[in-house]
Scaffold this motif. Structure first.
Motif, mmCIF file in Angstrom:
data_model
loop_
_atom_site.group_PDB
_atom_site.id
_atom_site.type_symbol
_atom_site.label_atom_id
_atom_site.label_comp_id
_atom_site.label_asym_id
_atom_site.label_seq_id
_atom_site.Cartn_x
_atom_site.Cartn_y
_atom_site.Cartn_z
ATOM 1 N N ARG A 23 22.987 -34.427 -9.910
ATOM 2 C CA ARG A 23 24.416 -34.108 -9.934
ATOM 3 C C ARG A 23 24.994 -33.791 -8.569
ATOM 4 N NH1 ARG A 23 26.194 -30.770 -13.817
ATOM 5 N NH2 ARG A 23 24.252 -30.533 -15.003
ATOM 6 N N HIS A 24 24.222 -33.152 -7.684
ATOM 7 C CA HIS A 24 24.752 -32.803 -6.367
ATOM 8 C C HIS A 24 24.926 -34.049 -5.499
ATOM 9 C CE1 HIS A 24 22.863 -29.110 -7.932
ATOM 10 N NE2 HIS A 24 23.894 -28.508 -7.369
ATOM 11 N N LEU A 25 23.958 -34.960 -5.577
ATOM 12 C CA LEU A 25 24.077 -36.212 -4.829
ATOM 13 C C LEU A 25 25.210 -37.067 -5.392
ATOM 14 C CD1 LEU A 25 20.326 -37.231 -4.323
ATOM 15 C CD2 LEU A 25 21.875 -36.172 -2.674
ATOM 16 N N VAL A 26 25.354 -37.058 -6.704
ATOM 17 C CA VAL A 26 26.440 -37.819 -7.332
ATOM 18 C C VAL A 26 27.801 -37.258 -6.918
ATOM 19 C CG1 VAL A 26 27.538 -38.369 -9.543
ATOM 20 C CG2 VAL A 26 25.065 -38.593 -9.291
ATOM 21 N N ALA A 27 27.901 -35.914 -6.819
ATOM 22 C CA ALA A 27 29.169 -35.292 -6.407
ATOM 23 C C ALA A 27 29.546 -35.711 -4.986
ATOM 24 C CB ALA A 27 29.051 -33.768 -6.496
ATOM 25 N N VAL A 28 28.558 -35.738 -4.097
ATOM 26 C CA VAL A 28 28.811 -36.165 -2.720
ATOM 27 C C VAL A 28 29.173 -37.641 -2.685
ATOM 28 C CG1 VAL A 28 27.806 -36.426 -0.419
ATOM 29 C CG2 VAL A 28 27.296 -34.392 -1.762
ATOM 30 N N ARG A 29 28.427 -38.444 -3.429
ATOM 31 C CA ARG A 29 28.702 -39.893 -3.468
ATOM 32 C C ARG A 29 30.109 -40.171 -3.966
ATOM 33 N NH1 ARG A 29 25.952 -42.750 -8.235
ATOM 34 N NH2 ARG A 29 27.851 -41.920 -9.206
#
Length: 436
Positions: A23-29
């Motif tokens: 979820r954190h990588l998806v939020a940044v992406r």
């Protein structure tokens, strides 16, 4: 082949899938994706003002209408690339909060406030007509809003939202309003205390940090110990090859390598591309970065990851049994959409095509990096551009110079040469199978 597929299914795919859904990588992406229209128009504004054409340069500098165009482009740069970190902290916080089904707008506002008070509130300026600098309060330095603060934006956006969400789950801190209160007001007051505590905790952290580091701010420390070293590693031949291998290795096992790597590549490459754009916009004498901005889109991902455009030409030359791929994949590949070929040929878990699918990008990455580093080709001077920009045109737009288009053409030829032996081998295998 079956053993290889079983190994990939058991040991590689599960972890790669989890990484892509984190979820954190998806939020940044998703934050970087939301910023694409702004970074594209900011990049093109910078590109127009810095095109290496004498006639255009003279027009922008001497003609009244040209000066207006240059001023407008400067304003666009200031409102897009120059405040990229501010836009990013809003996007990261909003997307992360929404992934928890929390109030994204409220979380983004809190993160923005924290982002501002963790930056210097004073600056030294030289007023017009003065000879000495004046230290004044309320002068926000662009260095704490733009690309040099991208890592700060990501960290603040993630940590402040995590804290806000965690505190919001503590029932004792949630204010429950009467049923007669409008829902919008009730939702705002429900997380009033968690929001206040989040701001207070980060404010205390900022004060403590400045006191124990002799006045250093968060962005200064992150750039010193994280940003500069990472940028240095990224803007290297080894870094370029590592990124290429990571992206294409994921594609080979059936995962969207470009999207999974986006949080990493966008943070680092967009920063370096925006740095180049800022150097060009301000006329700085700093050296330009080699691996920056849409480097891969312009010179490596032509036809999509794996230089699919080169594979299609090789199939047109030697792939008699797979002419269907030309009809299926050519039109999408012109706009860098590679899925029809990757999953239709297929390339996924198919060594005969998977090997050149990885080799061709690695070779062209090396050629591109060394060509720019040596000065044969102009460096990338934009932060981003539409990833659907057709090959060769993208090389010109990324660099603002014909040498970029020439390099893209050379890379396509290299990829064709690399793919041809494997296409011939696949044809022989298909003929043998048919004969049997």
């Amino acid at each position: 082949m079956e053993k290889f597929s079983a190994f990939m299914d058991k040991y590689i795919l599960p972890y790669a899938t989890k990484l892509g859904a984190q979820r954190h990588l998806v939020a940044v992406r998703d934050a970087f994706i939301a910023m694409i229209p702004l970074t594209i128009i900011g990049s093109f504004a910078t590109l127009i003002n810095n095109m290496p054409f004498k006639g255009l340069s003279n027009f922008l500098a001497e003609n009244t209408f040209g000066q207006y165009i240059k001023a407008v482009n400067g304003d666009i740069w200031w409102g897009t690339l120059a405040i990229m970190a501010l836009l990013l902290v809003i996007g990261v916080s909003y997307n992360l909060a929404k992934s928890y089904e929390e109030n994204g707008l409220q979380a983004a506002m809190i993160a923005t406030a924290i982002f501002f008070f963790l930056a210097p509130q004073t600056a030294s300026i030289i007023p017009e007509g003065a000879t000495e600098a004046v230290v004044g309060w309320g002068f926000m330095q662009v260095a704490y809003l733009g690309t040099t603060a991208l890592f700060t934006a990501i960290i603040v956006g993630l940590l402040s939202t995590e804290l806000f969400v965690k505190l919001g789950k503590v029932k004792a801190l949630v204010i429950k309003m009467p049923d007669a209160v409008p829902p919008a007001v009730s939702r705002s007051f429900a997380k009033l205390i968690p929001g206040m505590l989040t701001v207070l905790i980060f404010a205390i952290f900022g004060l403590v940090l400045r006191n124990i580091t002799d006045g250093a701010f968060l962005t200064d420390l992150i750039n010193k110990y994280v940003g500069i070293p990472l940028s240095g590693v990224t803007d290297s031949l080894g870094g370029a090859i590592a990124i290429t291998l990571f992206i294409h290795g994921l594609w080979f096992v059936g995962l969207h390598g470009s999207n999974i790597a986006l949080p990493i590549t966008s943070t680092l490459l967009t920063k370096l591309g925006a740095d180049n754009a800022q150097i060009m916009a301000t006329g700085s004498s700093e050296p330009l970065h080699t691996l920056a901005g849409p480097f891969f889109d312009a010179f490596v991902h032509m036809g999509g990851a794996g230089l699919i455009i080169g594979l299609l030409v090789a199939i047109a030359i030697a792939g008699r049994s797979r002419k269907d791929m030309l009809a299926l994949g050519t039109a999408p590949a012109i706009f860098n959409i590679n899925e029809p070929v990757i999953f239709g040929l297929p390339i996924v878990l198919n060594p005969i095509y998977g090997i050149p699918f990885i080799i061709a990008p690695v070779v062209t990455t090396i050629v591109s990096y060394l060509s720019i580093k040596s000065g044969l080709v102009s460096p990338v001077i934009v932060a981003s551009m539409p990833w659907t920009t057709p090959p060769i045109i993208s090389g010109f737009l990324a660099t603002g110079h014909i040498s970029g288009a020439i390099l893209a053409t050379v890379n396509i030829i290299i990829s064709i040469v690399i793919y041809l032996p494997f296409v011939y081998a696949a044809e022989r295998m298909e003929a043998k199978k048919y004969a049997e």
